[in-house]
Design an enzyme around this catalytic site. Structure first.
Site, PDB file in Angstrom:
ATOM      1  N   GLY A 141       0.830  -1.201   0.000  1.00 18.98           N
ATOM      2  CA  GLY A 141       0.000   0.000   0.000  1.00 18.98           C
ATOM      3  C   GLY A 141       0.859   1.243   0.000  1.00 18.98           C
ATOM      4  O   GLY A 141       2.048   1.186   0.316  1.00 18.98           O
ATOM      5  N   CYS A 196       5.301  -6.142   1.501  1.00 15.86           N
ATOM      6  CA  CYS A 196       5.663  -4.719   1.421  1.00 15.86           C
ATOM      7  C   CYS A 196       5.122  -3.951   2.645  1.00 15.86           C
ATOM      8  O   CYS A 196       5.616  -4.139   3.739  1.00 15.86           O
ATOM      9  CB  CYS A 196       5.171  -4.128   0.101  1.00 15.86           C
ATOM     10  SG  CYS A 196       5.922  -2.530  -0.279  1.00 15.86           S
ATOM     11  N   TYR A 197       4.094  -3.119   2.483  1.00 18.47           N
ATOM     12  CA  TYR A 197       3.502  -2.421   3.629  1.00 18.47           C
ATOM     13  C   TYR A 197       3.026  -3.430   4.666  1.00 18.47           C
ATOM     14  O   TYR A 197       3.108  -3.180   5.876  1.00 18.47           O
ATOM     15  CB  TYR A 197       2.337  -1.535   3.170  1.00 18.47           C
ATOM     16  CG  TYR A 197       1.660  -0.776   4.291  1.00 18.47           C
ATOM     17  CD1 TYR A 197       2.244   0.359   4.850  1.00 18.47           C
ATOM     18  CD2 TYR A 197       0.440  -1.208   4.802  1.00 18.47           C
ATOM     19  CE1 TYR A 197       1.628   1.057   5.883  1.00 18.47           C
ATOM     20  CE2 TYR A 197      -0.186  -0.516   5.844  1.00 18.47           C
ATOM     21  CZ  TYR A 197       0.411   0.612   6.380  1.00 18.47           C
ATOM     22  OH  TYR A 197      -0.205   1.287   7.404  1.00 18.47           O
ATOM     23  N   HIS A 246       7.570  -7.568  -3.872  1.00 20.07           N
ATOM     24  CA  HIS A 246       6.262  -7.968  -4.405  1.00 20.07           C
ATOM     25  C   HIS A 246       6.391  -9.291  -5.177  1.00 20.07           C
ATOM     26  O   HIS A 246       6.748  -9.287  -6.362  1.00 20.07           O
ATOM     27  CB  HIS A 246       5.709  -6.878  -5.330  1.00 20.07           C
ATOM     28  CG  HIS A 246       5.229  -5.670  -4.608  1.00 20.07           C
ATOM     29  ND1 HIS A 246       3.964  -5.571  -4.071  1.00 20.07           N
ATOM     30  CD2 HIS A 246       5.858  -4.506  -4.312  1.00 20.07           C
ATOM     31  CE1 HIS A 246       3.823  -4.394  -3.473  1.00 20.07           C
ATOM     32  NE2 HIS A 246       4.951  -3.729  -3.604  1.00 20.07           N
ATOM     33  N   GLU A 284       4.070 -11.059  -6.296  1.00 14.96           N
ATOM     34  CA  GLU A 284       2.966 -11.235  -7.244  1.00 14.96           C
ATOM     35  C   GLU A 284       3.266 -10.685  -8.635  1.00 14.96           C
ATOM     36  O   GLU A 284       2.551 -11.000  -9.590  1.00 14.96           O
ATOM     37  CB  GLU A 284       1.689 -10.571  -6.700  1.00 14.96           C
ATOM     38  CG  GLU A 284       1.703  -9.063  -6.605  1.00 14.96           C
ATOM     39  CD  GLU A 284       2.284  -8.510  -5.312  1.00 14.96           C
ATOM     40  OE1 GLU A 284       1.979  -7.358  -4.959  1.00 14.96           O
ATOM     41  OE2 GLU A 284       3.065  -9.237  -4.651  1.00 14.96           O
ATOM     42  N   ASP A 316     -17.851  -9.032 -21.220  1.00 18.28           N
ATOM     43  CA  ASP A 316     -18.550  -9.247 -19.949  1.00 18.28           C
ATOM     44  C   ASP A 316     -20.051  -9.448 -20.142  1.00 18.28           C
ATOM     45  O   ASP A 316     -20.630 -10.405 -19.629  1.00 18.28           O
ATOM     46  CB  ASP A 316     -18.297  -8.068 -19.001  1.00 18.28           C
ATOM     47  CG  ASP A 316     -16.821  -7.849 -18.730  1.00 18.28           C
ATOM     48  OD1 ASP A 316     -16.047  -8.807 -18.896  1.00 18.28           O
ATOM     49  OD2 ASP A 316     -16.435  -6.733 -18.366  1.00 18.28           O
ATOM     50  N   LYS A 370     -11.154 -10.703 -15.361  1.00 15.67           N
ATOM     51  CA  LYS A 370     -11.386 -10.650 -16.804  1.00 15.67           C
ATOM     52  C   LYS A 370     -10.898 -11.908 -17.516  1.00 15.67           C
ATOM     53  O   LYS A 370     -11.589 -12.448 -18.383  1.00 15.67           O
ATOM     54  CB  LYS A 370     -10.703  -9.411 -17.387  1.00 15.67           C
ATOM     55  CG  LYS A 370     -10.938  -9.205 -18.871  1.00 15.67           C
ATOM     56  CD  LYS A 370     -12.392  -8.843 -19.154  1.00 15.67           C
ATOM     57  CE  LYS A 370     -12.496  -7.504 -19.791  1.00 15.67           C
ATOM     58  NZ  LYS A 370     -13.856  -7.030 -20.002  1.00 15.67           N
TER      59      LYS A 370
END
Length: 510
Positions: A54, A81-82, A167, A169, A225, A366
């Site tokens: 964050g 991280c944060y 990170h 990810e 969508d 998505k």
């Protein structure tokens, strides 16, 4: 959902990416605000909790924090991280303001046998993005990794609390996926339980139970969508679903015919097609400001949809193609977007029409929606089309919009996409389209002087659409595209290629 990973959102731009990575492992992951109560967190019955990164500092007055009891629930915790800094701060470690911060790629060294780094090399590259740093770990914790300048990871195996300053990810972290996999399976003991085929069967049953014998209305745009939502709902309740397709005159070339042929004929879905081209273009006459154009298109869309939907007797549900990123953004700790784009998921209709909402895709990202579409039998070339803006060509025609410019841009755009497909490059780029500028220039065609519009070809490559680079398309392809547009599209005599990246530019021009 049990056997899931819960991600507490502290405002990181990567929080959705964490959830997508975990789901790719076959484990359900959900993102909720970090301000959620302890009882709300326990109600999810997660097998593991991830504290996202964050933008805040633990020293900030408005910095986000959590109930320390989260660490005592007996549920494994991973702070990223944060999330690492906050863990150190709350549990008695020491965090200090960084002097220069650490951003981008960094060297990471594993320092002991931490389960989080099982089968990870001693040295690897990771992605950092922070200013503050942990200088002392809490009592009972061990340092498990360092970067060149600081503590980059610490843990307490007995308490099942793990942290990383980088990170994992993002794709830039060399073994990030393996680190997350270790947390999900080796530490949290999750089982693979997230299959999209199971989702389809479960969701069809849910739709049947929720709708019963009532009628459902859905605004079908032809986009991914709404199309996937329509086919899924139709599979559940058949003719109880009525779709309304509004042709604004600002869609792709022959889009209306494609929608009616694909979803009306092939899937046998009830579709009411509304030809509202003149209505939209008349409202846009004399308007050049992009945000005003967006608002006019969005407002008019709602008006047209509302008029047609009110003619359908005994309708009880409004179906929408809401997907999980929409849900996350609406509940984020940063709050909903300051400027909501008009013409998104028929915004505003539920309150006006007093219909119950039906949103069968609200748990999916998505890429998952696309995979569901393929499973449902929608042609792959439609499911994997590039993003198309809600206001359509209204924001790809710079300046005032009229029917002549719309027809010119539709043809030019169709040529570019056709040539990308012919070169087998369409699926290699993330978003490609043509922009029509309100600029005319002198040209020579057939020994005659011309004074016509300039078109700009745009193609971007991106992973998450937050940053993007321009596509390095072959010169011969660009030459062919330019030649075809100029020769085949009356009204364009000059073609340029946009070589700006995001940032500082955006992908769309307006």
């Amino acid at each position: 959902m049990q056997n899931s990973i819960l991600i507490l959102d502290f405002g990181s731009q990567y929080n959705q990416l964490i959830a997508r990575r975990v789901r790719d492992f076959g484990v359900y992951a959900e993102v909720i605000p970090c301000t959620s109560s302890l009882e709300e967190i326990k109600a999810h019955k997660p097998k593991g909790i991830i504290l996202s990164g964050g933008p805040s500092s633990v020293f900030s007055k408005d910095g986000y924090t959590i109930d320390k009891e989260i660490y005592n629930l007996g549920i494994p915790v991973l702070g990223i991280c944060y999330g690492m800094q906050l863990t150190a701060h709350l549990l008695g470690g020491e965090v200090k303001k960084g002097e220069k911060g650490e951003y981008g790629k960094a060297d990471f060294s594993v320092k002991n046998n931490c389960p989080l780094f099982k089968d990870i090399p001693e040295n690897s590259t990771v992605w950092m993005s922070h200013f503050d740093e942990v200088v002392k770990v809490p009592e009972g914790f061990e340092i498990s990794g360092k970067s060149e300048v600081e503590i980059a990871s610490f843990f307490n195996q007995e308490k099942n609390i793990y942290t990383v300053q980088f990170h994992p990810e993002v794709s830039h972290s060399e073994y990030g996926s393996k680190i997350l996999e270790n947390f999900v399976f080796n530490i949290c003991k999750c089982e693979k339980n997230w299959e999209l085929t199971d989702f389809i069967e479960t969701e069809i049953q849910k739709i049947k139970e929720k709708v019963g014998d009532k009628k459902v209305i859905l605004g079908l745009s032809g986009g991914v969508d709404s199309s996937v939502a329509a086919v899924l709902i139709h599979k559940a309740i058949g003719d109880q679903l009525t779709c309304i397709f509004v042709d604004t005159g600002l869609l792709r070339l022959n889009e209306g015919q494609m929608v009616m042929d694909t979803y009306g004929k092939s899937f046998d879905i009830n579709i009411i097609k509304i030809d509202a081209q003149e209505r939209f273009l008349s409202k846009l006459k004399g308007v050049s400001d992009p945000e005003q154009k967006r608002k006019i298109i969005g407002h008019e869309f709602i008006e047209v949809f509302d008029e047609e939907a009110s003619k359908i007797e005994n309708a009880s549900f409004l179906a929408q193609g809401t997907i999980y990123p929409d849900v996350i953004e609406s509940q984020s700790v940063k709050g909903p977007s300051a400027t909501i784009k008009s013409h998104h998921n028929v915004g505003g209709l539920p309150l006006e029409m007093k219909l119950q909402l039906l949103e069968p895709l609200r748990e999916l990202f998505k890429d998952e929606v696309r995979r569901v579409g393929v499973e449902l039998g929608i042609p792959k070339e439609l499911v994997y089309r590039h993003p198309f803006p809600g206001p359509g060509l209204g924001i790809r025609i710079l300046g005032e919009v009229d029917s002549e410019k719309a027809a010119i841009l539709q043809k030019a755009d169709a040529i570019f996409i056709e040539e990308l497909r012919n070169a087998n490059l369409y699926d290699s780029v993330s978003q490609a389209f043509v922009v029509l500028l309100p600029v005319k220039s002198v040209g020579v065609m057939g020994d005659e002087r011309t004074y016509e519009y300039t078109a700009v070809v745009r193609s971007a490559d991106t992973i998450d659409f937050m940053t993007a680079t321009w596509s390095k398309l072959p010169y011969d392809l660009l030459g062919k595209v330019s030649s075809r547009i100029i020769n085949e599209v009356k009204g364009i005599n000059r073609v340029a290629y946009d070589i700006s990246s995001k940032p500082p530019a955006t992908i769309e021009w307006e």
